[in-house]
Design a protein around this motif. Structure first.
Motif, PDB file in Angstrom:
ATOM      1  N   ILE A   8     -13.901   9.145  24.147  1.00  0.00           N
ATOM      2  CA  ILE A   8     -13.073   9.004  25.346  1.00  0.00           C
ATOM      3  C   ILE A   8     -13.686   7.987  26.298  1.00  0.00           C
ATOM      4  O   ILE A   8     -12.979   7.139  26.865  1.00  0.00           O
ATOM      5  N   ASP A   9     -15.007   8.027  26.476  1.00  0.00           N
ATOM      6  CA  ASP A   9     -15.667   7.069  27.361  1.00  0.00           C
ATOM      7  C   ASP A   9     -15.523   5.641  26.839  1.00  0.00           C
ATOM      8  O   ASP A   9     -15.334   4.696  27.629  1.00  0.00           O
ATOM      9  N   SER A  10     -15.585   5.469  25.533  1.00  0.00           N
ATOM     10  CA  SER A  10     -15.421   4.135  24.953  1.00  0.00           C
ATOM     11  C   SER A  10     -14.022   3.590  25.212  1.00  0.00           C
ATOM     12  O   SER A  10     -13.843   2.403  25.526  1.00  0.00           O
ATOM     13  N   ALA A  11     -13.017   4.451  25.085  1.00  0.00           N
ATOM     14  CA  ALA A  11     -11.644   4.014  25.345  1.00  0.00           C
ATOM     15  C   ALA A  11     -11.451   3.651  26.813  1.00  0.00           C
ATOM     16  O   ALA A  11     -10.753   2.682  27.138  1.00  0.00           O
ATOM     17  N   ARG A  12     -12.075   4.400  27.701  1.00  0.00           N
ATOM     18  CA  ARG A  12     -11.980   4.080  29.125  1.00  0.00           C
ATOM     19  C   ARG A  12     -12.653   2.750  29.438  1.00  0.00           C
ATOM     20  O   ARG A  12     -12.151   1.957  30.242  1.00  0.00           O
ATOM     21  N   ILE A  13     -13.795   2.491  28.806  1.00  0.00           N
ATOM     22  CA  ILE A  13     -14.485   1.216  29.027  1.00  0.00           C
ATOM     23  C   ILE A  13     -13.629   0.046  28.541  1.00  0.00           C
ATOM     24  O   ILE A  13     -13.632  -1.045  29.147  1.00  0.00           O
ATOM     25  N   ASP A  14     -12.883   0.261  27.471  1.00  0.00           N
ATOM     26  CA  ASP A  14     -11.996  -0.786  26.947  1.00  0.00           C
ATOM     27  C   ASP A  14     -10.747  -0.974  27.789  1.00  0.00           C
ATOM     28  O   ASP A  14      -9.908  -1.834  27.471  1.00  0.00           O
ATOM     29  N   GLY A  15     -10.608  -0.186  28.856  1.00  0.00           N
ATOM     30  CA  GLY A  15      -9.494  -0.355  29.772  1.00  0.00           C
ATOM     31  C   GLY A  15      -8.302   0.549  29.537  1.00  0.00           C
ATOM     32  O   GLY A  15      -7.246   0.344  30.157  1.00  0.00           O
ATOM     33  N   ALA A  16      -8.444   1.534  28.678  1.00  0.00           N
ATOM     34  CA  ALA A  16      -7.327   2.441  28.413  1.00  0.00           C
ATOM     35  C   ALA A  16      -7.126   3.388  29.589  1.00  0.00           C
ATOM     36  O   ALA A  16      -8.094   3.867  30.187  1.00  0.00           O
ATOM     37  N   SER A  17      -5.882   3.656  29.919  1.00  0.00           N
ATOM     38  CA  SER A  17      -5.564   4.631  30.954  1.00  0.00           C
ATOM     39  C   SER A  17      -5.765   6.038  30.414  1.00  0.00           C
ATOM     40  O   SER A  17      -5.954   6.234  29.204  1.00  0.00           O
ATOM     41  N   GLU A  18      -5.711   7.017  31.316  1.00  0.00           N
ATOM     42  CA  GLU A  18      -5.877   8.405  30.863  1.00  0.00           C
ATOM     43  C   GLU A  18      -4.761   8.808  29.914  1.00  0.00           C
ATOM     44  O   GLU A  18      -4.992   9.526  28.940  1.00  0.00           O
ATOM     45  N   LEU A  19      -3.549   8.323  30.180  1.00  0.00           N
ATOM     46  CA  LEU A  19      -2.441   8.617  29.271  1.00  0.00           C
ATOM     47  C   LEU A  19      -2.677   7.957  27.919  1.00  0.00           C
ATOM     48  O   LEU A  19      -2.402   8.559  26.868  1.00  0.00           O
ATOM     49  N   GLY A  20      -3.190   6.734  27.938  1.00  0.00           N
ATOM     50  CA  GLY A  20      -3.493   6.062  26.684  1.00  0.00           C
ATOM     51  C   GLY A  20      -4.589   6.759  25.914  1.00  0.00           C
ATOM     52  O   GLY A  20      -4.532   6.874  24.683  1.00  0.00           O
ATOM     53  N   VAL A  21      -5.621   7.226  26.618  1.00  0.00           N
ATOM     54  CA  VAL A  21      -6.690   7.983  25.961  1.00  0.00           C
ATOM     55  C   VAL A  21      -6.132   9.243  25.319  1.00  0.00           C
ATOM     56  O   VAL A  21      -6.482   9.597  24.185  1.00  0.00           O
ATOM     57  N   LEU A  22      -5.258   9.912  26.046  1.00  0.00           N
ATOM     58  CA  LEU A  22      -4.686  11.159  25.533  1.00  0.00           C
ATOM     59  C   LEU A  22      -3.852  10.912  24.283  1.00  0.00           C
ATOM     60  O   LEU A  22      -4.004  11.622  23.272  1.00  0.00           O
ATOM     61  N   LEU A  23      -2.979   9.906  24.326  1.00  0.00           N
ATOM     62  CA  LEU A  23      -2.041   9.682  23.228  1.00  0.00           C
ATOM     63  C   LEU A  23      -2.683   8.984  22.032  1.00  0.00           C
ATOM     64  O   LEU A  23      -2.336   9.279  20.884  1.00  0.00           O
ATOM     65  N   ARG A  24      -3.625   8.072  22.275  1.00  0.00           N
ATOM     66  CA  ARG A  24      -4.190   7.269  21.184  1.00  0.00           C
ATOM     67  C   ARG A  24      -5.499   7.811  20.627  1.00  0.00           C
ATOM     68  O   ARG A  24      -5.835   7.537  19.476  1.00  0.00           O
ATOM     69  N   ILE A  25      -6.234   8.555  21.432  1.00  0.00           N
ATOM     70  CA  ILE A  25      -7.541   9.043  20.986  1.00  0.00           C
ATOM     71  C   ILE A  25      -7.523  10.556  20.775  1.00  0.00           C
ATOM     72  O   ILE A  25      -7.858  11.059  19.700  1.00  0.00           O
TER      73      ILE A  25
END
Length: 277
Positions: free
Chosen positions: A169-186
Motif C-alpha cells: 500500500i505504501d508503494s502504491a501511495r508513493i507512486d501517486g495512487a489515490s486511496e481509491l486506486g489503492v483499494l481497487l488496484r492493490i
C-alpha cells in the motif's frame, strides 16, 4: 493380519472422532435424499431404502407450488444483498484496517457491538420506518440496509485486510495512487479470498433467511422467497414427506453447488482472516 489392514485400522483409529462426526452429518442428508425419491406410501414407513425410485417427485413439486417464482425472489434477494454488502463493507473494512484516523479503534468497537446486537431488537422500529415509506410487502426493506454495510462482513474483511503487507500500500501511495486506486488496484485483488468468504456468508445468510421475508413480505405472497414457500409447502403437504423432502433438496441444491465451486476461496479466506488482529 496384513500390513495394509493394519494401516487401515490405524488410520480409522486415528480419525475415529472425525469419522463419527462425518457420519452424524451425512446421515440426515442421506435420509433426506432417499426419502425425496420414495413413493408416497413408502415415505411413511420404516423402510429406509426406496423400493421404487420416483424421480418424478421433483417435477411434481413444481406443479404443486410456484417454486420458480420463489427461486427468482430468493436469488434476487441474495444476489443484490450480497453485492450491496460488498460495495459498502469493503471500503469500511479498508478504512478500519489500513487508514490512520482519530476514533478508528472506537469505530471498530462499534462494529463489534453492532455485530452482537440481535436483529430482533430493532425489528419493530425498522418495520415502522419501512411501513411509513410504503415499502412493506416487498423485498426492498431486506436489500437496502445492506447498502450501509454489514457488521459481521466488515469485521471479517477487516481481519483479512490487516494481514495484507503495508509495504504494498505504501508503494502504491508513493507512486501517486489515490486511496481509491489503492483499494481497487492493490487491496481488492489481494483480498479476493476474504471477499469470497464474506460474500458466501452473506449469500447463505440471505438465502436461508426466514425472519426477514416473513416480517416484510408475509402479507404479499407474490414476493415470497424460498424459505416462506418451503414452510407453506410443508404445512400443505405435511403427510407427503416424499414431496416435502424433494422440495427441501431443491432449496438446498443452489447453495451446495455454490459452495462446491467457491470452497477453495472460502476456506482460504476463513483461514487467513485470523492471521493478525
Amino acid at each position: 493380519m496384513s500390513a495394509r489392514v493394519s494401516s487401515a485400522l490405524a488410520w480409522c483409529g486415528l480419525h475415529a472422532v472425525a469419522l463419527a462426526m462425518a457420519v452424524g452429518f451425512l446421515a440426515p442428508l442421506l435420509f433426506l435424499l432417499l426419502t425425496s425419491v420414495m413413493t408416497d406410501q413408502q415415505a411413511l414407513t420404516s423402510d429406509l431404502w426406496p423400493h421404487e425410485w420416483q424421480w418424478s417427485n421433483f417435477v411434481t413439486v413444481f406443479r404443486k407450488a410456484p417454486l420458480v417464482g420463489y427461486f427468482a425472489h430468493s436469488l434476487l434477494y441474495s444476489v443484490t444483498a450480497t453485492a450491496a454488502m460488498l460495495i459498502s463493507s469493503i471500503p469500511v473494512a479498508y478504512a478500519l484496517a489500513k487508514l490512520r484516523w482519530r476514533g478508528r479503534t472506537w469505530a471498530f468497537y462499534l462494529v463489534i457491538v453492532a455485530m452482537l446486537l440481535p436483529p430482533q431488537v430493532i425489528a419493530v422500529p425498522m418495520y415502522v420506518m419501512w411501513a411509513k415509506l410504503g415499502l412493506t410487502g416487498s423485498l426492498w426493506p431486506l436489500i437496502l440496509p445492506n447498502l450501509f454495510g454489514d457488521a459481521f462482513s466488515i469485521f471479517l474483511l477487516r481481519q483479512f485486510l490487516v494481514a495484507i503487507p503495508q509495504s504494498y500500500i505504501d508503494s502504491a501511495r508513493i507512486d501517486g495512487a489515490s486511496e481509491l486506486g489503492v483499494l481497487l488496484r492493490i487491496v481488492v485483488p489481494m483480498a479476493r479470498p476474504g471477499i469470497a468468504a464474506a460474500g458466501l456468508f452473506m449469500f447463505l445468510k440471505t438465502w436461508n433467511d426466514y425472519f426477514g421475508p416473513l416480517l416484510y413480505t408475509g402479507e404479499n405472497r407474490a414476493n415470497w422467497t424460498l424459505s416462506l414457500g418451503l414452510a407453506a409447502f410443508r404445512s400443505t403437504h405435511q403427510v407427503q414427506w416424499n414431496l416435502t423432502m424433494a422440495a427441501t433438496v431443491l432449496v438446498m441444491l443452489p447453495v451446495l453447488v455454490l459452495f462446491f465451486f467457491a470452497q477453495k476461496s472460502f476456506i482460504e479466506g476463513i483461514k487467513l482472516s485470523g492471521v493478525k488482529g
